[in-house]
Write an enzyme that holds these catalytic residues in place. Structure first.
Site, PDB file in Angstrom:
ATOM      1  CD1 TRP A 156      -4.311  11.640  -5.481  1.00 53.54           C
ATOM      2  CD2 TRP A 156      -5.662  10.561  -6.908  1.00 53.54           C
ATOM      3  NE1 TRP A 156      -3.916  11.949  -6.756  1.00 53.54           N
ATOM      4  CE2 TRP A 156      -4.719  11.308  -7.650  1.00 53.54           C
ATOM      5  CE3 TRP A 156      -6.612   9.817  -7.593  1.00 53.54           C
ATOM      6  CZ2 TRP A 156      -4.706  11.322  -9.046  1.00 53.54           C
ATOM      7  CZ3 TRP A 156      -6.600   9.829  -8.979  1.00 53.54           C
ATOM      8  CH2 TRP A 156      -5.655  10.573  -9.690  1.00 53.54           C
ATOM      9  CG  ASP A 179      -3.971   5.453  -2.542  1.00 56.89           C
ATOM     10  OD1 ASP A 179      -2.844   5.063  -2.888  1.00 56.89           O
ATOM     11  OD2 ASP A 179      -4.669   6.213  -3.245  1.00 56.89           O
ATOM     12  CE  LYS A 234       0.838   8.495  -7.891  1.00 53.59           C
ATOM     13  NZ  LYS A 234       0.789   9.274  -9.125  1.00 53.59           N
TER      14      LYS A 234
HETATM   15  C1  PLP Z   1      -2.438   8.812  -3.967  1.00 54.05           C
HETATM   16  C2  PLP Z   1      -2.953   8.389  -5.297  1.00 54.05           C
HETATM   17  N1  PLP Z   1      -3.927   7.461  -5.357  1.00 54.05           N
HETATM   18  C3  PLP Z   1      -4.424   7.026  -6.522  1.00 54.05           C
HETATM   19  C4  PLP Z   1      -3.965   7.535  -7.721  1.00 54.05           C
HETATM   20  C5  PLP Z   1      -4.557   7.028  -8.992  1.00 54.05           C
HETATM   21  O1  PLP Z   1      -3.691   6.087  -9.516  1.00 54.05           O
HETATM   22  P1  PLP Z   1      -3.969   5.334 -10.895  1.00 54.05           P
HETATM   23  O2  PLP Z   1      -3.684   6.314 -11.978  1.00 54.05           O
HETATM   24  O3  PLP Z   1      -2.992   4.193 -10.837  1.00 54.05           O
HETATM   25  O4  PLP Z   1      -5.373   4.872 -10.896  1.00 54.05           O
HETATM   26  C6  PLP Z   1      -2.943   8.481  -7.719  1.00 54.05           C
HETATM   27  C7  PLP Z   1      -2.425   8.968  -8.999  1.00 54.05           C
HETATM   28  O5  PLP Z   1      -1.731   9.933  -9.147  1.00 54.05           O
HETATM   29  C8  PLP Z   1      -2.443   8.936  -6.479  1.00 54.05           C
HETATM   30  O6  PLP Z   1      -1.493   9.866  -6.426  1.00 54.05           O
END
Ligand code: PLP
Length: 265
Positions: free
Chosen positions: A101, A171, A195
């Site tokens: 991510w 994030d 989550k």
């Molecule tokens: C740490 C992290 N950032 C970003 C995301 C992406 O999230 P989204 O599906 O809301 O774009 C995830 C998804 O699992 C994640 O675990």
């Protein structure tokens, strides 16, 4: 009724109490004669829902008054673009790449300016958090970016990086509200809620007010990705994900009742 033990990273389990409350209110939310899914986002009932949700989140995290709380759409992934678009005034940002991510965010930022990988743990399949005590932070970096909990690898920062005075952007999608947090250490905290907090479709961004630019740093940033658009409209520039915000609000109340973030930790 059969409820499974759900250990999915996300969309993930929600408190049963919250689901039951929402079920009870499905056809008639507090005498309005309609579901929250059916009501105007400009109605008095929804105004109360979003304002209460924001206040409960402020109470839980101890968010200071000089931070805006935005309820956004587009998933956490959309903020991978919104962060550089709003913040890259000097066109430079430093990324600590500790998982897929963070890597995606780093790759996205490269489209908008000079994103510099100042540390990475990719050499060992992202199995550790690098030493971030003395990184080669760029003098003109607009921010230092981390993914605080690496959902796929299960690694988490025990100590925040030394950003050498630069703004920290995090994030927190998979560690949101899981422990007490000192918001003042961050310029921006954001996460998709699916989550730890609510249904997919809501992203919460907590942004220090002075970092919300009058005009985004990147020219031709779409109106919807300019944080100022949503900040000025208290997250109601367009139709927000009303039902998701309503469920998040219920989870905030549940967390408070359980003893808050100390108890969650
Ligand atoms: C740490 C992290 N950032 C970003 C995301 C992406 O999230 P989204 O599906 O809301 O774009 C995830 C998804 O699992 C994640 O675990």
């Amino acid at each position: 009724m059969h409820r499974v033990y759900n250990f999915s990273a996300g969309p993930a389990v929600l408190p049963e109490e919250v689901l039951r409350e929402a079920a009870d209110e499905m056809l008639d939310y507090q005498g309005t004669g309609m579901s929250v899914m059916e009501m105007s986002h400009r109605s008095a009932a929804f105004d109360e829902i979003i304002k209460t949700a924001e206040q409960d989140l402020r109470d839980l995290m101890g968010i200071p008054d000089n931070y805006k709380v935005l309820f956004l759409q587009g998933g956490a992934s959309q903020q991978f673009a919104a962060v550089p678009m709003n913040l890259m005034k000097n066109g430079v940002a430093d990324y600590i790449v500790t998982g897929q991510w963070a890597k995606k965010a780093y790759q996205e930022a490269q489209k908008y300016g000079k994103a510099v990988k100042v540390a990475s743990s990719e050499d060992e399949t992202f199995s550790y958090i690098p030493d971030c005590s003395d990184l080669p932070i760029d003098d003109d970096a607009d921010y230092v970016y981390i993914c605080e909990n690496n959902t796929i690898y299960g690694t988490k920062y025990k100590k925040l990086p030394n950003t050498k005075g630069k703004t920290l952007v995090a994030d927190v999608s998979s560690c949101f509200l899981s422990e007490p947090v000192d918001v003042t250490k961050y310029g921006v905290i954001y996460g998709g809620v699916q989550k730890n907090v609510g249904p997919a479709g809501v992203v919460i961004a907590i942004i220090r007010e002075d970092l919300i630019p009058e005009k985004p740093a990147v020219e031709n940033t779409p109106t919807m990705l300019a944080w100022k658009t949503q900040a000025d409209a208290d997250s109601l520039y367009n139709t927000p994900p009303c039902y998701g915000i309503y469920i998040c609000g219920k989870v905030f109340k549940w967390l408070k009742k359980m003893g808050g973030l100390e108890e969650m930790q």
